[in-house]
Enzyme design. Structure first.
Site, short mmCIF file in Angstrom:
data_model
loop_
_atom_site.label_atom_id
_atom_site.label_comp_id
_atom_site.label_asym_id
_atom_site.label_seq_id
_atom_site.Cartn_x
_atom_site.Cartn_y
_atom_site.Cartn_z
N HIS A 113 0.87 -1.18 0.00
CA HIS A 113 0.00 0.00 0.00
C HIS A 113 0.91 1.24 0.00
CE1 HIS A 113 -2.69 2.99 1.95
NE2 HIS A 113 -3.69 2.25 1.52
N ASP A 129 2.79 -4.54 8.02
CA ASP A 129 1.58 -3.74 7.82
C ASP A 129 0.40 -4.70 7.95
OD1 ASP A 129 -0.68 -2.59 6.78
OD2 ASP A 129 0.25 -1.83 4.96
N GLN A 162 -4.91 -5.17 6.91
CA GLN A 162 -5.96 -6.07 6.40
C GLN A 162 -5.98 -7.41 7.13
OE1 GLN A 162 -8.26 -5.17 4.32
NE2 GLN A 162 -7.38 -3.25 3.59
N CYS A 193 -4.72 2.68 -3.71
CA CYS A 193 -3.50 3.15 -3.06
C CYS A 193 -2.35 2.17 -3.27
CB CYS A 193 -3.69 3.39 -1.56
SG CYS A 193 -4.88 4.64 -1.18
C1 LIG Z 1 -2.66 -2.86 3.45
C2 LIG Z 1 -2.96 -1.48 3.93
N1 LIG Z 1 -1.99 -0.77 4.52
C3 LIG Z 1 -2.21 0.47 4.99
C4 LIG Z 1 -3.43 1.07 4.89
C5 LIG Z 1 -3.62 2.46 5.41
O1 LIG Z 1 -4.49 2.48 6.49
P1 LIG Z 1 -4.99 3.86 7.09
O2 LIG Z 1 -5.54 4.63 5.94
O3 LIG Z 1 -6.04 3.48 8.08
O4 LIG Z 1 -3.81 4.53 7.72
C6 LIG Z 1 -4.47 0.36 4.28
C7 LIG Z 1 -5.79 1.00 4.11
O5 LIG Z 1 -6.30 1.18 3.02
C8 LIG Z 1 -4.23 -0.94 3.80
O6 LIG Z 1 -5.19 -1.65 3.21
#
Ligand SMILES: Cc1ncc(COP(=O)(O)O)c(C=O)c1O
Lengths: 409, 151
Positions: free
Chosen positions: A126, A203, A206, A367
């Site tokens: 992401h 991370d 998910q 993203c």
């Molecule tokens: C795999 C992953 N990492 C990071 C994020 C970012 O999360 P947040 O927008 O809550 O900071 C997301 C959210 O879309 C995600 O799916």
């Protein structure tokens, strides 16, 4: 114990948003990877804070402030147990996953990663786990390395291992891809990294809430996640980090709550986790997160995981039967997230047309633009399922996709 | 309740399938690239304008959804042979139409077939799809080479 199938209509009652009609139809909410819906218990916990407590934490000696502080710290304890951390001091509340990753890159990264050092990520990250490291690379002159994936959407493990070298000072990767649904073998990777004394950031945005996460068993050094993807409120998340790392890391924000004493000559920082929580936190959000953890615990992972396996299999099979549809991400081990494209139809048009049927999916690059480029796609449509979704909703999705095909035939 | 038939009218579907003036042209006097970073739609617009200010050629290239592609195709079809001044006038009228600031059935305009986009205000998420190529064209006229829908 009731099975998930018999339970599901009861579970659906817990989520008030599911009672909404969308364009005159029942909402079919398949955008859970963007954010999940919230159960009434989470909404009530937030309302309770603003209605009955409404005081700041860690400050007042008065009754309400003490109660706020108690609820806030209880939530930290719940989160800590939920991911099996050794101690709740290892739970730092942040604004979300993005904020948690940036905390690591700006504090740990800036302090311990030097010019010429390498940070290893993967092709399926992401943007939050790409750009935060790019910022560090720009500041410090370190180098971002990217591990490749297969067409199925799985990491190429021997390539991954080859990319770990003497200069690698951080490995940061996604546990579950928000686009492909792939569950990465993070435990194996962490073992590989630790054989070479390299810290690993996961991370987990998910992952948490989909299946049990045990940070001690994984042995990860950093683990980031967001409340809003696990039935909690937006704007709050968690950085788990091993205490030994948190103790070494300097704070990146100064202010209230993160200090023990302040004078104009010398300021002493608070202990962990507080030294990373400057300013009045998202108290209602943290309490809401605690309620979300409780909600998941109540349902139990056994039935959640079984339900997701069933939905995942049915979804893959049903989408597979749609002519002209291609699923992006066919990993063996995956969660019920399906990115797909249709011949001759742009994902945006898919999204708009199936929205008319009350079906909410995400379209775009999710993203993850480098991942889209990897597949040579400008965008995909993505249906992502959660514990309140049913097989009937898979059928509605398929019917809606057939409508798209009819418009563009 | 809205109905996607209003959005996906035959004219739009047809231009999506067979876009007019599609592909890069070799000799042009004006060019700009337009991006919608939110969805990844990206187009180049090329114009060949003669010394009298007449648009002799206008082409577009790139990729995007049916709405953005049909809009680009129909834009090129209606601007070819027009003067720069007329193009700027149509840009304004198209903008008014999209934002529901004009009623194509009552107000005077020169939009012609472009009025198929009159219902798009009902789909706020798609307004930028319809206007991307127009903003790119305007950028090219103003010698701004990079256009984005997000400012
Ligand atoms: C795999 C992953 N990492 C990071 C994020 C970012 O999360 P947040 O927008 O809550 O900071 C997301 C959210 O879309 C995600 O799916």
């Amino acid at each position: 114990m009731l099975t998930m199938e018999t339970n599901i209509s009861k579970i659906r009652q817990d989520f008030p948003a599911l009672k909404r009609l969308v364009r005159g139809r029942d909402l079919v909410y398949l955008d859970n990877a963007a954010t999940t819906l919230k159960p009434q218990s989470v909404i009530d916990a937030i309302t309770h804070y603003y209605t009955d407590l409404s005081s700041n934490v860690h400050r007042g000696v008065h009754f309400l402030s003490e109660e706020s502080t108690a609820r806030f710290e209880e939530a930290r304890e719940k989160v800590s147990q939920f991911i099996s951390a050794r101690q709740s001091a290892e739970i730092v509340f942040t604004r979300g996953t993005t904020d948690a990753i940036n905390l690591v890159s700006q504090s740990y990264g800036k302090t311990f990663i030097k010019s010429g050092d390498e940070i290893l990520i993967t092709e399926m990250e992401h943007h939050s786990n790409i750009v935060s490291w790019q910022i560090l690379c720009k500041e410090k002159g370190c180098v971002l390395k990217v591990a490749p994936i297969t067409d199925e959407g799985e990491l190429v493990m021997d390539e991954f291992e080859k990319l770990i070298g003497p200069k690698t000072k951080m490995i940061a990767l996604v546990y579950v891809s928000n686009v492909l649904g792939t569950i990465n073998p993070v435990k194996d990777i962490i073992r590989l990294a630790h054989e070479r004394n390299i810290p690993v950031l996961i991370d987990g945005a998910q992952a948490v809430g989909q299946f049990p996460v045990d940070v001690v068993d994984l042995d990860c050094d950093f683990f980031a996640f967001s409340a809003h993807k696990m039935f909690g409120p937006t704007g709050v998340g968690v950085l788990y980090a091993k205490a030994e790392y948190l103790n070494l890391m300097p704070p990146i924000q100064g202010g209230g709550d993160m200090i023990l004493s302040v004078s104009f000559d010398k300021t002493t920082y608070n202990t962990i986790p507080y030294k990373f929580e400057a300013g009045t936190p998202n108290i209602a959000g943290v309490i809401g997160l605690g309620a979300a953890v409780e909600y998941i615990n109540q349902l139990g992972f056994e039935s959640i995981v079984q339900h997701e396996k069933d939905i995942s299999a049915y979804l893959t099979q049903s989408l597979g039967e749609v002519e002209g549809l291609k699923i992006i991400g066919r990993a063996k081990n995956k969660v019920p997230i399906a990115s797909f494209v249709l011949d001759h139809v742009h994902p945006h048009d898919i999204g708009t047309i199936i929205d008319e049927e009350g079906v909410a999916v995400r379209t775009g690059h999710h993203c993850a633009q480098p991942l889209m480029s990897r597949y040579g796609l400008p965008a995909t449509a993505r249906a992502s399922f959660s514990l309140y979704n049913t097989k009937e909703e898979v059928d509605i999705l398929i019917k809606a996709i057939e409508k798209v095909k009819a418009v563009f035939k | 309740m809205t109905d996607n038939r209003e959005l996906y009218q035959q004219v739009i579907l047809e231009h999506n399938r067979k876009p007019r003036n599609f592909g890069k042209i070799e000799t042009y006097t004006h060019r700009a690239h337009g991006d919608n970073p939110l969805c990844g739609d990206a187009y180049d617009v090329y114009l060949s304008i003669n010394t009298d200010g007449l648009i002799e050629e206008i082409n577009f290239d790139g990729h995007g959804c049916a709405i953005s592609k049909a809009s680009a195709s129909m834009m090129t079809a209606s601007l070819k042979g027009k003067t720069v001044e007329e193009a700027e006038g149509l840009f304004e009228e198209f903008h008014q139409l999209i934002m529901k600031k004009m009623d194509p059935n009552k107000d005077t305009h020169k939009l012609g077939k472009l009025t198929v986009f009159s219902g798009i205000w009902q789909y706020p998420a798609r307004v930028k799809c319809a206007t991307l190529s127009w903003h790119t064209m305007k950028g090219a006229l103003n010698h701004t080479s990079e256009i984005t829908t997000e400012v």
